[in-house]
Design an enzyme around this catalytic site. Sequence first.
Site, PDB file in Angstrom:
ATOM      1  N   GLU A   9       0.868  -1.188   0.000  1.00  0.00           N
ATOM      2  CA  GLU A   9       0.000   0.000   0.000  1.00  0.00           C
ATOM      3  C   GLU A   9       0.901   1.232   0.000  1.00  0.00           C
ATOM      4  O   GLU A   9       1.778   1.346   0.853  1.00  0.00           O
ATOM      5  CB  GLU A   9      -0.868   0.038   1.258  1.00  0.00           C
ATOM      6  CG  GLU A   9      -1.697  -1.207   1.511  1.00  0.00           C
ATOM      7  CD  GLU A   9      -2.162  -1.273   2.960  1.00  0.00           C
ATOM      8  OE1 GLU A   9      -2.279  -0.210   3.607  1.00  0.00           O
ATOM      9  OE2 GLU A   9      -2.391  -2.389   3.447  1.00  0.00           O
ATOM     10  N   ASP A  57      -6.834   8.696   1.373  1.00  0.00           N
ATOM     11  CA  ASP A  57      -6.560   8.388   2.773  1.00  0.00           C
ATOM     12  C   ASP A  57      -6.612   9.660   3.618  1.00  0.00           C
ATOM     13  O   ASP A  57      -6.748  10.773   3.108  1.00  0.00           O
ATOM     14  CB  ASP A  57      -5.188   7.713   2.889  1.00  0.00           C
ATOM     15  CG  ASP A  57      -5.036   6.936   4.189  1.00  0.00           C
ATOM     16  OD1 ASP A  57      -6.066   6.600   4.795  1.00  0.00           O
ATOM     17  OD2 ASP A  57      -3.901   6.682   4.603  1.00  0.00           O
ATOM     18  N   TRP A 419     -12.047  -6.850  -0.253  1.00  0.00           N
ATOM     19  CA  TRP A 419     -10.993  -7.854  -0.461  1.00  0.00           C
ATOM     20  C   TRP A 419     -11.547  -9.278  -0.496  1.00  0.00           C
ATOM     21  O   TRP A 419     -10.982 -10.147  -1.160  1.00  0.00           O
ATOM     22  CB  TRP A 419      -9.921  -7.732   0.630  1.00  0.00           C
ATOM     23  CG  TRP A 419      -9.148  -6.448   0.556  1.00  0.00           C
ATOM     24  CD1 TRP A 419      -9.213  -5.403   1.439  1.00  0.00           C
ATOM     25  CD2 TRP A 419      -8.215  -6.050  -0.454  1.00  0.00           C
ATOM     26  NE1 TRP A 419      -8.372  -4.385   1.028  1.00  0.00           N
ATOM     27  CE2 TRP A 419      -7.749  -4.758  -0.124  1.00  0.00           C
ATOM     28  CE3 TRP A 419      -7.725  -6.663  -1.609  1.00  0.00           C
ATOM     29  CZ2 TRP A 419      -6.820  -4.058  -0.901  1.00  0.00           C
ATOM     30  CZ3 TRP A 419      -6.797  -5.971  -2.394  1.00  0.00           C
ATOM     31  CH2 TRP A 419      -6.357  -4.688  -2.038  1.00  0.00           C
TER      32      TRP A 419
END
Length: 452
Positions: A9, A57, A419
Amino acid sequence: MQRRIMGIETEFGVTCTFHGHRRLSPDEVARYLFRRVVSWGRSSNVFLRNGARLYLDVGSHPEYATAECDNLVQLVTHDRAGEWVLEDLLVDAEQRLADEGIGGDIYLFKNNTDSAGNSYGCHENYLIVRAGEFSRISDVLLPFLVTRQLICGAGKVLQTPKAATFCLSQRAEHIWEGVSSATTRSRPIINTRDEPHADAEKYRRLHVIVGDSNMCETTTMLKVGTAALVLEMIEAGVPFRDFSLDNPIRAIREVSHDITGRRPVRLAGGRQASALDIQREYYSRAVEHLQTREPNAQIEQIVDLWGRQLDAVESQDFAKVDTEIDWVIKRKLFQRYQDRYNMELSDPKIAQLDLAYHDIKRGRGVFDLLQRKGLAARVTTDEDIAEAVDTPPQTTRARLRGEFISAAQAAGRDFTVDWVHLKLNDQAQRTVLCKDPFRAVDERVKRLIASM
């Protein structure tokens, strides 16, 4: 576990300037960057056709999380694909600005610190078996992670009141704990929050947040490959010398400030060892381990580079690794620049060069220019990266997710994915739960796609 699921990430730094002056706030830049994403995904948090996750984010940092990968070159390729995805958004956002008469250049930096002293991360994820003793993994891994900046740091000029110094790691100054469940507030080295994104009875996910964002492909491969290999050795019961650190947080800064690798750091119980000593121990165990594991060219390649880099640090002759390790490439660039223009390391132009090294825009970023000149080694090709922008890894669960997303988009169907879940938002609310990240073929997913 010789075949392991891994992912990276990356949070990117963002700014917009006009004739050298800041034009928009990071918040505003992020909105322009993600406007196209929101228009088709109805959110600034989306999964892509290549299985990756793209989202905004905390603190206006675009973040790209690669899809699940099960080999090193595949992971490096998908990490680079993330840069291309973000660069595409950058070009689109600049065009929108121009169309609105605002003008300005948008920069996305794959680095870890900004001029205000804020830090943002590059997090590595490794699937590990639930049955293992997590505390032993942490104990053995921590000294390795604290000292591995010697082999895979991104390099940074640190401005101190006394002088500017070249450091190995960008992230080292911003880590405050060894092992913790928080990521933003306290910034540990290993994050223990238990979110396996897989069958929780079988697996857990090791979340390492201490690493630098690397530009050089061989450095990324070395960073992830050595960590995965150390994990493999721990799982196989390989014995390691006890290098428990007296104070991991002090040690990580001390190691970062010493490019010779020889400064002793305090171990628990009053003993001492240098970063070079500690890395040599892990490296020698890895060389022995290669004799017992099944042959793997990628693993052999990273162990070879690991040894050459440690030799280079020991001799302080970096000629044999100066296209393969980020901090070595960067330091050589700075030295040439200083010699040519007769300037100190503290000169603002060096700080600019430091930042420009991490600019992901091709044709403008300094690292990209070095790579084009053959001054930075590669393990991927542009063709492979271009394919990875749209195509998921074919050997993991990511393939199922990517194929589902592509089919749903082509059919104009409303869907939700994460996911582990693939869901069609129709009357039946049909959902497939994919708990096995190693599984790339699933009849249930085929039937769900066929039903569209």
